[in-house]
Enzyme design. Structure first.
Site, short mmCIF file in Angstrom:
data_model
loop_
_atom_site.label_atom_id
_atom_site.label_comp_id
_atom_site.label_asym_id
_atom_site.label_seq_id
_atom_site.Cartn_x
_atom_site.Cartn_y
_atom_site.Cartn_z
N ASP A 1 13.62 26.47 18.69
CA ASP A 1 14.59 27.04 19.63
C ASP A 1 14.27 26.59 21.06
OD1 ASP A 1 12.25 28.55 19.88
OD2 ASP A 1 13.33 30.42 20.30
N ASP B 1 8.71 24.52 22.68
CA ASP B 1 9.33 23.84 21.53
C ASP B 1 9.57 22.37 21.87
OD1 ASP B 1 10.60 26.32 19.74
OD2 ASP B 1 10.63 26.70 21.88
N ASN C 1 15.12 31.66 22.01
CA ASN C 1 14.86 31.58 23.45
C ASN C 1 16.15 31.64 24.24
OD1 ASN C 1 12.03 31.46 23.65
ND2 ASN C 1 12.01 29.28 23.15
N THR D 1 9.09 27.12 14.92
CA THR D 1 8.56 27.55 16.22
C THR D 1 9.53 28.49 16.94
OG1 THR D 1 9.46 25.59 17.32
CG2 THR D 1 7.21 25.43 16.45
N PHE E 1 7.25 37.41 20.54
CA PHE E 1 8.68 37.18 20.69
C PHE E 1 9.37 36.68 19.42
CE2 PHE E 1 12.26 34.38 21.82
CZ PHE E 1 13.09 35.31 22.42
N ASN E 2 8.86 35.62 18.79
CA ASN E 2 9.59 35.02 17.66
C ASN E 2 9.79 36.02 16.52
OD1 ASN E 2 9.83 32.54 18.92
ND2 ASN E 2 8.00 31.68 17.93
N HIS F 1 2.52 27.35 23.31
CA HIS F 1 2.44 27.98 21.99
C HIS F 1 2.82 27.03 20.85
CE1 HIS F 1 2.49 32.02 23.92
NE2 HIS F 1 3.46 31.55 24.68
N ASP F 2 4.05 26.52 20.93
CA ASP F 2 4.65 25.86 19.76
C ASP F 2 3.99 24.53 19.41
OD1 ASP F 2 6.39 27.98 19.61
OD2 ASP F 2 8.00 26.96 20.68
C1 BDR Z 1 7.16 32.03 21.44
O1 BDR Z 1 8.27 32.61 22.12
C2 BDR Z 1 9.08 31.62 22.68
O2 BDR Z 1 9.52 32.00 23.96
C3 BDR Z 1 8.25 30.36 22.72
O3 BDR Z 1 9.07 29.22 22.58
C4 BDR Z 1 7.32 30.53 21.56
O4 BDR Z 1 7.86 30.01 20.36
C5 BDR Z 1 5.90 32.60 22.03
O5 BDR Z 1 5.85 33.98 21.86
CA CA Z 2 9.85 28.60 20.38
#
Ligand code: BDR
Ligand code: CA
Length: 323
Positions: free
Chosen positions: A13, A18, A42, A127, A168-169, A252-253
């Site tokens: 996303d 990402d 996102n 991701t 978040f994800n 992160h991703d």
């Molecule tokens: C995740 O949340 C999204 O905002 C980022 O792309 C990542 O995948 C981190 O918590």
């Molecule tokens: Ca992401």
């Protein structure tokens, strides 16, 4: 890509991190990135799809198709992270119109065809929210043996980032995450009939995988793609400096792809992980049984740590190699 490269389908996303994950996958000779699918998270699906196409333009990979997936979570209303990534999803650089469109077919149908056609089992990487991956679990059970493994960025053993309890994800679509984790097994154990081999790269790992201003500056002079990443980082690193007082922004991703490139970077432990789908306070929490107090069998390899220096070296090397 080499004869030994690993075939990967990336569901995402974009999103700054990402975008960098896509670029890392495109740049590494050990990864054969065959398909990018998109999900709402996102930002809206329309924007995540446009952004995936833009990133592939930036790395000059018109050969990698993009297919749009689910435009909303299974049960909850869509909540985005535009406050972090901007309304476009890629705040920072100037964004050109994508040079092409996504495929006409929905992501789940394209994933199905790629699984059927592949000459060897494919690695799935997710991701974003797990909405599309829950569809894979429920709609393609007959193709389980065509999936080598699933690596996700999502969840946390300890603290969340979007709520005190949730990452978040997983928080965006906890009902989809629940479907995925219920159908999962620890990589290296069991057989495809027992579930999909799942690795969870959560915040314990990714909060250590940060880049800072110096990395943006180093990339700025390396070429068109490097300059573009630098401008993404200017926004993303700045956001984390202002909001959390951190030195850098966690990419992160990109850790999912780095884990596939070099499995010694991330330390994992088998754990039972369940998803909270009801509690208003804790919805989206990955309830990870770190100390084996439940007696429930492990269903995922859960990342706990990363060799940050080697991750940063790998990421900077591959991003710098892009034209
Ligand atoms: C995740 O949340 C999204 O905002 C980022 O792309 C990542 O995948 C981190 O918590
Ligand atoms: Ca992401």
């Amino acid at each position: 890509m080499t004869a030994m490269s690993r075939p990967v389908l990336l569901d995402c996303d974009p999103g700054h991190d990402d975008a960098i994950a896509i670029m890392l996958a495109a740049a590494d000779p050990g990864i054969d990135l065959r398909l990018v699918t998109t999900v709402a998270g996102n930002v809206t699906l329309e924007n995540t799809t446009r952004n995936a196409l833009r990133v592939l333009d930036m790395v000059d990979r018109p050969d990698i198709p993009v297919a749009a997936g689910c435009d909303r979570p299974r049960v909850r209303a869509l909540s985005t992270a535009a406050s972090m990534h901007g309304d476009s999803g890629l705040a920072g650089p100037e964004l050109a119109e994508p040079s092409r469109s996504a495929l006409d077919a929905p992501a789940i149908e394209v994933i199905e065809q790629f699984l059927i056609d592949a000459d060897e089992p494919l690695t799935l990487v997710a991701t974003g929210a797990l909405t599309n991956m829950a569809d894979v679990v429920e709609r393609l059970p007959h193709l389980r043996d065509r999936i080598d493994q699933l690596v996700i960025m999502g969840g946390a053993v300890d603290l969340g980032n979007w709520t005190p309890a949730a990452e978040f994800n997983i928080w965006v679509d906890p009902h989809a995450a629940d479907v995925v984790f219920r159908a999962a097994r620890v990589p290296g154990t069991g057989r495809p009939d027992d579930g999909i081999a799942l690795t969870m790269i959560g915040l314990e790992v990714t909060h250590r995988a940060w880049l800072a201003d110096e990395h943006a500056d180093a990339l700025r002079g390396t070429g068109r793609a490097g300059r573009w990443v630098a401008e993404l980082l200017d926004h993303f690193v700045g956001f984390h400096q202002d909001r959390f007082g951190w030195e850098g922004g966690p990419i992160h991703d990109a850790v999912t792809i780095a884990h596939l490139i070099d499995p010694t970077l991330v330390t994992t432990l088998p754990m039972n992980v369940r998803i909270e789908t009801e509690s208003p306070l804790c919805i989206g929490r990955t309830v990870a049984d770190r100390w084996q107090v439940t007696g429930l069998p492990a269903n995922a390899a859960v990342g706990l740590d990363i060799d940050r220096d080697r991750f940063v070296t790998l990421l900077m090397d591959r991003l710098s190699s892009l034209a």
